[in-house]
Structures are given as structure tokens and as C-alpha cells.
Design an enzyme around this catalytic site. Structure first.
Site, PDB file in Angstrom:
ATOM      1  N   LEU A 110       0.822  -1.211   0.000  1.00 43.37           N
ATOM      2  CA  LEU A 110       0.000   0.000   0.000  1.00 43.37           C
ATOM      3  C   LEU A 110       0.859   1.265   0.000  1.00 43.37           C
ATOM      4  O   LEU A 110       0.340   2.376  -0.069  1.00 43.37           O
ATOM      5  CB  LEU A 110      -0.978  -0.012   1.179  1.00 43.37           C
ATOM      6  CG  LEU A 110      -1.985  -1.183   1.174  1.00 43.37           C
ATOM      7  CD1 LEU A 110      -2.901  -1.109   2.398  1.00 43.37           C
ATOM      8  CD2 LEU A 110      -2.813  -1.205  -0.106  1.00 43.37           C
ATOM      9  N   ARG A 111       2.176   1.078   0.080  1.00 42.73           N
ATOM     10  CA  ARG A 111       3.162   2.145  -0.154  1.00 42.73           C
ATOM     11  C   ARG A 111       3.107   3.300   0.831  1.00 42.73           C
ATOM     12  O   ARG A 111       3.721   4.350   0.565  1.00 42.73           O
ATOM     13  CB  ARG A 111       3.021   2.719  -1.575  1.00 42.73           C
ATOM     14  CG  ARG A 111       3.169   1.703  -2.696  1.00 42.73           C
ATOM     15  CD  ARG A 111       4.479   0.977  -2.660  1.00 42.73           C
ATOM     16  NE  ARG A 111       4.734   0.247  -3.911  1.00 42.73           N
ATOM     17  CZ  ARG A 111       5.587  -0.751  -3.998  1.00 42.73           C
ATOM     18  NH1 ARG A 111       6.231  -1.182  -2.918  1.00 42.73           N
ATOM     19  NH2 ARG A 111       5.790  -1.353  -5.156  1.00 42.73           N
ATOM     20  N   ASP A 131       0.339  -9.771  -4.625  1.00 40.59           N
ATOM     21  CA  ASP A 131       1.603  -9.018  -4.534  1.00 40.59           C
ATOM     22  C   ASP A 131       1.464  -7.698  -5.305  1.00 40.59           C
ATOM     23  O   ASP A 131       2.372  -7.273  -6.024  1.00 40.59           O
ATOM     24  CB  ASP A 131       2.788  -9.840  -5.064  1.00 40.59           C
ATOM     25  CG  ASP A 131       4.134  -9.203  -4.701  1.00 40.59           C
ATOM     26  OD1 ASP A 131       4.148  -8.220  -3.940  1.00 40.59           O
ATOM     27  OD2 ASP A 131       5.170  -9.691  -5.191  1.00 40.59           O
TER      28      ASP A 131
HETATM   29 ZN   LIG Z   1       8.487 -10.260  -2.444  1.00 40.94          ZN
HETATM   30 ZN   LIG Z   2       5.615  -8.182  -2.298  1.00 43.94          ZN
END
Ligand SMILES: [Zn+2]
Ligand SMILES: [Zn+2]
Length: 448
Positions: free
Chosen positions: A80-81, A322
Site C-alpha cells: 500500500l506504499r 503481490d
Molecule cells: Zn516479495
Molecule cells: Zn511483495
């Protein structure tokens, strides 16, 4: 744990009658047309299709026997940065992208700036999620401080503050001794150690899978053994310590074999796979589109087939996107220099439905299960379509064809490896913890 593991922003409990929808929830043993009544955010009744009438206070949604109602998905691996990289994503846009993909809960990784490796930051992130997140968010703080692999974080304290487990995602824990210490703490304080498996002495400098395509393109390769040898090492360590580990984003056949062997020996291991590794291969890198640059990289067709077989057999427990947003200018550079990662929350269901269900590889019910089995692995409640349950559901139109990204993205970033592809299956509505958190634009108009 003294605090609830998941948090979301303020919500309004829904009152809805979903009339004549096709409910597919393998865990509730349901695969039939039904009326589903939601009041005050809870599923109060599931009845024969066409038997319930709205009372005027409930919003009426007509499924016409066509729209599918599925338990909402849970993603144990997203980026989610926030904090520090909000030009790529933030809690609001990231959870909105998840809701648009049919998700009711996500687990965020700690490779932020600063790294999520201490209790005060976990507290402030949870507070921010309680204001800004439209679906439930859980957090995995780092295993080692700063993701440097040198010093363990205060795992017990982080657990008390709501950590679902720990991960150094983005990097592998290089030292076996360090990982062993983490496993010993894990046994004491609980939670799951989620492992990004990569031996950096093997992968160093590589930007795609090592093989015929990297040779043809003249790009430096990452050999699959950089992942699989670490999976085997850490499975052995987990078995030795009796600890619990989860292998993130498996990308190659040898890793699937290593997990199968660990499971056969009774070790407490689980594993996830990402949609892009199930659907794409190193051949897709030939065009040098930086959206095809992931970590771990796309591997061979044999690897892809083994991952699919592992998912079918249950060797791989769940699907995780991911979701890794990067800003446009970060990705619009030569392939070698581009950061690794693809977004995935908004396309996971449609891409897998189009690529694996419609082609007869996977059943819809198994796909639905694997898209939410991540919850169980992290001791979270699994979404269930049953009377009395909080409404965590997603309504999809399996016939809808859409071009991924054609009308933009809910995510702040657009580095999606499926962008431009025509996909079947569109999320129309998502409910999280009893509230409507997403309506597809066209569907919102029709509902008025
Ligand atoms: Zn990774
Ligand atoms: Zn990751």
C-alpha cells in the site's frame, strides 16, 4: 493479541436485498440461485430465488439469475506504499483498488519508507487505516530492522500492537542464523513469518528469469534456484524449530516441490502464488514491457504448469496478488533499470477467471476458495455467505467483457501486467464487514 488484527474506516451498514443471484460459496456448500437479504450489515436470510420481497427500506438488486454472489476475497500480500511512497499508492487508493477487485481484506507489507519495523509506526498506520481504508487492512511489520537482515524487530511488542505476523518482503532473510532466531521468537509470540525467498548471492544484478529468453535478449538473469534453495532451507529450519512459516509468491517448479516435501513431513508451512505467475511466463518479457518485470520474475511454461498443479493439489494454499504499484515515470525507463512489480488487485479475479476457469483448468468454486484462503493462514475469519454472518461478499457479472485499464484504475498506479487485455468477469459490487464499499460505475447508474 490485545488489539483487533484488522482495521477499516468508518462504514455504513447496508440494507440490501440481492434477488435471484447465483450464490457460489463452496464453504457454505452453496451453488444455486438464491435471494440474499442483508440488514444492518448482516446476512439475515438466504431463501429460494424469487421468494423474498424488499420492504422498501432495503435497496433491491436484481440478479436475474445471472449475477454471481461470491464470498469476498482476502489478499495476504499487497503493497500500500504508505508511509513515504504515496506517489505510488496510499491507504485510500490501495483499498479502493482492492474493493474494486472484490476484496474485503488485505495484508500490507512493510517495505515502506520508513520501514514498518517498530510499534509507534504500526500504531499510527492502524490509526490512519481506521480513518482512510475502505476495506479491512492488516499489517505485517518487518522481521529485521530496516529490512537489513541484521537485527530482529521487537516481535512480541509488535504482536501486542496488532501485527498479524512478520515479513522482510522485498528481500530474503539472507542469514540462516538470523531466520532461526526469528523462528524461535515466532514460536513464543505467535503470528506468521511470511518469507520472500531469495538468495541474493544468486539473484544479484538480475532483472528477469535466467534462461533462453534472458540469453536471447542479452539481459542478466535470476536463476530459479535463488528462490527454491531458500524455500528448502527455510522449510528445514521451520521444521527443526517447530515454527510457522508462509512462503510468499512462489514462482517456480522447484519451490513447489520443496513446499510439497515440507508439508509431507508435517512442517507448519503454507504458500501463496500470484496471478501473474499462474498466467504469464518469461516469453511475455520479450517485448521488454516493464510491466512484465516482477520480483520474483516470470519463469518458464513448466514452472507455470507446476504452480497451477500445486494450486489444484493444495500444496499452494492461496492466491495473493503481490499488488506492487509504481509511478509511471519510475516504470517508463529501460527494462534493466525499471523497478520490479505489477499491480494486481483490480484484475486478479477477471484474469484468473478468463485464463484458468474459462479454459477448464480450474473450477470457479476452487478459484473463489483460493482467493480467500489467505485469511485462514493468518488466523483471520474467512468470508462466508451464511445467515448470521457479516456481509463480506462480492457480486460479479461473469459475462461482462472489459479491457483492463481502459477506463483507468482505482489504484494510483497503472503498472498492471494485464493492462490492455480483454478479460471476462467484472466485479459489480463489493461488501466489506456489512457495508457497500464498491459499485462498478455502470452498475451504480443502473441501480439508481
Ligand atoms: Zn516479495
Ligand atoms: Zn511483495
Amino acid at each position: 493479541m490485545s488489539v483487533p488484527p484488522l482495521v477499516h474506516g468508518p462504514q455504513q451498514p447496508a440494507d440490501l436485498l440481492l434477488r435471484d443471484v447465483h450464490v457460489t460459496d463452496p464453504r457454505s456448500m452453496l451453488d444455486a440461485r438464491r435471494d440474499v437479504s442483508v440488514r444492518g450489515g448482516s446476512i439475515v436470510q438466504i431463501a429460494e430465488a424469487g421468494s423474498l420481497d424488499g420492504d422498501g427500506e432495503q435497496e433491491l438488486i436484481e440478479g436475474e439469475g445471472r449475477l454471481r454472489l461470491l464470498p469476498a476475497f482476502v489478499d495476504p500480500h499487497v503493497h500500500l506504499r504508505t508511509p513515504g511512497q504515496e506517489h505510488r499508492e496510499n491507504l485510500q487508493t490501495g483499498t479502493r483498488a482492492a474493493a474494486a477487485g472484490g476484496y474485503c481484506a488485505v495484508i500490507a507489507m512493510p517495505n515502506t519508507d520508513p520501514v514498518l519495523d517498530a510499534a509507534p509506526l504500526l500504531r499510527s498506520l492502524r490509526d490512519a487505516a481506521a480513518r482512510e481504508a475502505c476495506i479491512s487492512v492488516g499489517f505485517l511489520p518487518a522481521i529485521t530492522r530496516g529490512l537489513l537482515g541484521e537485527q530482529l524487530t521487537e516481535m512480541a511488542e509488535l504482536r501486542r500492537e496488532g501485527a498479524l505476523g512478520f515479513s522482510d518482503d522485498g528481500r530474503g532473510v539472507q542469514s540462516a542464523g538470523m531466520l532461526r532466531k526469528a523462528l524461535q521468537y515466532q514460536r513464543l509470540c505467535g503470528g506468521v513469518l511470511a518469507l520472500h525467498e531469495e538468495d541474493e548471492t544468486l539473484s544479484h544484478g538480475g532483472c528477469m528469469n535466467e534462461g533462453v529468453v534472458s540469453a536471447a535478449l542479452g539481459l542478466s538473469g535470476i536463476p530459479t534456484v535463488s528462490e527454491s534453495t531458500m524455500v528448502a532451507r527455510d522449510a528445514a529450519l521451520a521444521g527443526y524449530e517447530g515454527a510457522r512459516v508462509h512462503f510468499q509468491h512462489l514462482s517456480c517448479a522447484a519451490s513447489v516441490d520443496a513446499v510439497a516435501e515440507a508439508k509431507a513431513r508435517g512442517f507448519r508451512v503454507s504458500a501463496e502464488v500470484a496471478p501473474h505467475h499462474l498466467l504469464l511466463t518469461e516469453q511475455d518479457v520479450r517485448g521488454l514491457d516493464t510491466r512484465m518485470k516482477m520480483h520474483p520474475p516470470l519463469a518458464t511454461e513448466t514452472d507455470r504448469q507446476t504452480l497451477i498443479a500445486g494450486l489444484l493439489a493444495g500444496t499452494i494454499d492461496c492466491i495473493a496478488t503481490d499488488h506492487a504499484p509504481h509511478a509511471r515515470d519510475e516504470k517508463e525507463v529501460p527494462f534493466e533499470q525499471a523497478p520490479m512489480g505489477t499491480t494486481g488487485l483490480e484484475t486478479a479475479f477477471a484474469a484468473l477467471y478468463s485464463g484458468l476457469v474459462l479454459t477448464g483448468v480450474l473450477s470457479l468454486s476452487l478459484l473463489v476458495q483460493r482467493l480467500s484462503d489467505g485469511a485462514r493462514l493468518f488466523d483471520l475469519p474467512t468470508p462466508l455467505i451464511a445467515p448470521g454472518a457479516a456481509a463480506n461478499m462480492t457480486l460479479v457479472d461473469l459475462d461482462a467483457v472489459w479491457v483492463a485499464g481502459e477506463h483507468g484504475w482505482e489504484s494510483r498506479s497503472e503498472n498492471c501486467c494485464f493492462a490492455g487485455q480483454a478479460l471476462r468477469g467484472r466485479v459489480m459490487l463489493t461488501l466489506c464487514d456489512g457495508s457497500v464499499v464498491y459499485r462498478e460505475r455502470a452498475f451504480a447508474m443502473a441501480a439508481l
